[in-house]
Design a protein around this motif. Structure first.
Motif, PDB file in Angstrom:
ATOM      1  N   UNK A  91      -4.318  20.522  -3.662  1.00 43.77           N
ATOM      2  CA  UNK A  91      -3.738  20.283  -4.987  1.00 43.77           C
ATOM      3  C   UNK A  91      -2.609  19.253  -4.964  1.00 43.77           C
ATOM      4  N   UNK A  92      -1.728  19.302  -3.967  1.00 43.67           N
ATOM      5  CA  UNK A  92      -0.633  18.323  -3.894  1.00 43.67           C
ATOM      6  C   UNK A  92      -1.161  16.910  -3.657  1.00 43.67           C
ATOM      7  N   UNK A  93      -2.150  16.799  -2.806  1.00 40.65           N
ATOM      8  CA  UNK A  93      -2.741  15.488  -2.527  1.00 40.65           C
ATOM      9  C   UNK A  93      -3.398  14.942  -3.802  1.00 40.65           C
ATOM     10  N   UNK A  94      -4.127  15.795  -4.492  1.00 47.90           N
ATOM     11  CA  UNK A  94      -4.787  15.377  -5.736  1.00 47.90           C
ATOM     12  C   UNK A  94      -3.758  14.921  -6.771  1.00 47.90           C
ATOM     13  N   UNK A  95      -2.663  15.656  -6.905  1.00 49.78           N
ATOM     14  CA  UNK A  95      -1.629  15.254  -7.864  1.00 49.78           C
ATOM     15  C   UNK A  95      -1.063  13.880  -7.511  1.00 49.78           C
ATOM     16  N   UNK A  96      -0.865  13.624  -6.236  1.00 51.34           N
ATOM     17  CA  UNK A  96      -0.357  12.310  -5.838  1.00 51.34           C
ATOM     18  C   UNK A  96      -1.379  11.206  -6.104  1.00 51.34           C
ATOM     19  N   UNK A  97      -2.639  11.477  -5.836  1.00 48.03           N
ATOM     20  CA  UNK A  97      -3.684  10.477  -6.122  1.00 48.03           C
ATOM     21  C   UNK A  97      -3.692  10.145  -7.601  1.00 48.03           C
ATOM     22  N   UNK A  98      -3.690  11.162  -8.436  1.00 45.88           N
ATOM     23  CA  UNK A  98      -3.710  10.950  -9.886  1.00 45.88           C
ATOM     24  C   UNK A  98      -2.471  10.168 -10.342  1.00 45.88           C
ATOM     25  N   UNK A  99      -1.332  10.424  -9.707  1.00 46.85           N
ATOM     26  CA  UNK A  99      -0.097   9.735 -10.112  1.00 46.85           C
ATOM     27  C   UNK A  99      -0.147   8.237  -9.837  1.00 46.85           C
ATOM     28  N   UNK A 100      -1.007   7.791  -8.940  1.00 45.96           N
ATOM     29  CA  UNK A 100      -1.132   6.374  -8.624  1.00 45.96           C
ATOM     30  C   UNK A 100      -2.067   5.641  -9.579  1.00 45.96           C
ATOM     31  N   UNK A 101      -2.849   6.367 -10.328  1.00 44.15           N
ATOM     32  CA  UNK A 101      -3.862   5.722 -11.200  1.00 44.15           C
ATOM     33  C   UNK A 101      -3.357   5.498 -12.605  1.00 44.15           C
TER      34      UNK A 101
ATOM     35  N   UNK B 202       0.838  -1.206   0.000  1.00 44.50           N
ATOM     36  CA  UNK B 202       0.000   0.000   0.000  1.00 44.50           C
ATOM     37  C   UNK B 202       0.871   1.252   0.000  1.00 44.50           C
ATOM     38  N   UNK B 203       0.762   2.092  -1.036  1.00 48.09           N
ATOM     39  CA  UNK B 203       1.500   3.356  -1.021  1.00 48.09           C
ATOM     40  C   UNK B 203       0.920   4.289   0.042  1.00 48.09           C
ATOM     41  N   UNK B 204       1.800   4.927   0.814  1.00 50.42           N
ATOM     42  CA  UNK B 204       1.367   5.831   1.877  1.00 50.42           C
ATOM     43  C   UNK B 204       2.054   7.177   1.677  1.00 50.42           C
ATOM     44  N   UNK B 205       1.253   8.242   1.741  1.00 54.87           N
ATOM     45  CA  UNK B 205       1.755   9.610   1.665  1.00 54.87           C
ATOM     46  C   UNK B 205       1.314  10.328   2.936  1.00 54.87           C
ATOM     47  N   UNK B 206       2.255  11.030   3.550  1.00 51.58           N
ATOM     48  CA  UNK B 206       1.998  11.774   4.776  1.00 51.58           C
ATOM     49  C   UNK B 206       2.217  13.252   4.493  1.00 51.58           C
ATOM     50  N   UNK B 207       1.237  14.089   4.829  1.00 46.80           N
ATOM     51  CA  UNK B 207       1.313  15.526   4.563  1.00 46.80           C
ATOM     52  C   UNK B 207       1.154  16.305   5.859  1.00 46.80           C
ATOM     53  N   UNK B 208       1.916  17.387   5.965  1.00 49.33           N
ATOM     54  CA  UNK B 208       1.769  18.267   7.128  1.00 49.33           C
ATOM     55  C   UNK B 208       2.219  19.665   6.736  1.00 49.33           C
ATOM     56  N   UNK B 209       1.472  20.650   7.179  1.00 48.54           N
ATOM     57  CA  UNK B 209       1.830  22.038   6.909  1.00 48.54           C
ATOM     58  C   UNK B 209       2.743  22.590   7.991  1.00 48.54           C
TER      59      UNK B 209
END
Length: 183
Positions: free
Chosen positions: A173-183, A128-135
């Motif tokens: 936007x960054x989260x969306x770009x990562x989601x799209x990159x997995x598809x 499972x690919x996991x991405x962690x984001x924090x501002x």
């Protein structure tokens, strides 16, 4: 083919309708028409419990298709990863994205409701690919929490975003770009 995204809200009074709805709107806008973003209301958002949210997530997981993406914001991310680690859903997931999630355990926050985090690498679905984001401007959850998750999920990719607050300035936007990159 339409792809599924399940967005799990954070906790607090009015979060579903007045805070995280803006994150969901941004995510939908950024992903476009090839995605459907499900945004269920979690039980007792103003006084959440792990068991109630886990039960609600189990129901949501039951209707996911292979390749579904899971996104959890704040406390929703904390509950989401715990629920996945305890009992992964049947469909093969496309990715897990945690945004400003509090880490429960040593170095993070204490909780009587949720056990301390350990190494999640062996309990999450294999591959499972996991991405962690924090501002960096998050006044709710210290940025150190994302690094605690990174230690508990060694294969995760960490994205620390300058100038983003706990609500990511309502910009996914960054989260969306990562989601799209997995598809």
């Amino acid at each position: 083919m339409i792809k599924q995204v399940l967005f799990v809200q954070g906790a607090g009074e009015g979060v579903h309708d007045h805070w995280d709805d803006k994150l969901v709107a941004s995510l939908k806008r950024e992903l476009g028409g090839n995605y459907v973003v499900r945004y269920p209301r979690m039980p007792r958002e103003d006084n959440p419990s792990f068991s109630a949210w886990k039960a609600a997530l189990r129901k949501e997981f039951a209707s996911l298709e292979d390749g579904a993406m899971l996104v959890g914001h704040s406390f929703g991310g904390t509950i989401l990863i715990r629920a996945l680690a305890e009992q992964p859903p049947t469909p093969r997931l496309g990715g897990l994205f945690l945004i400003a999630a509090p880490f429960i355990g040593e170095g993070g926050w204490p909780s009587d409701d949720i056990g301390d985090a350990e190494d999640f690498s062996g309990s999450l679905p294999p591959g499972l690919p996991v991405r962690l984001y924090h501002g960096t401007d998050d006044d709710e959850v210290p940025t150190a929490h994302v690094h605690l998750y990174a230690k508990a999920i060694p294969h995760a990719v960490v994205r620390t975003l300058d100038g983003r607050d706990h609500q990511f300035n309502d910009d996914m936007s960054e989260v969306a770009r990562d989601i799209v990159s997995f598809c």
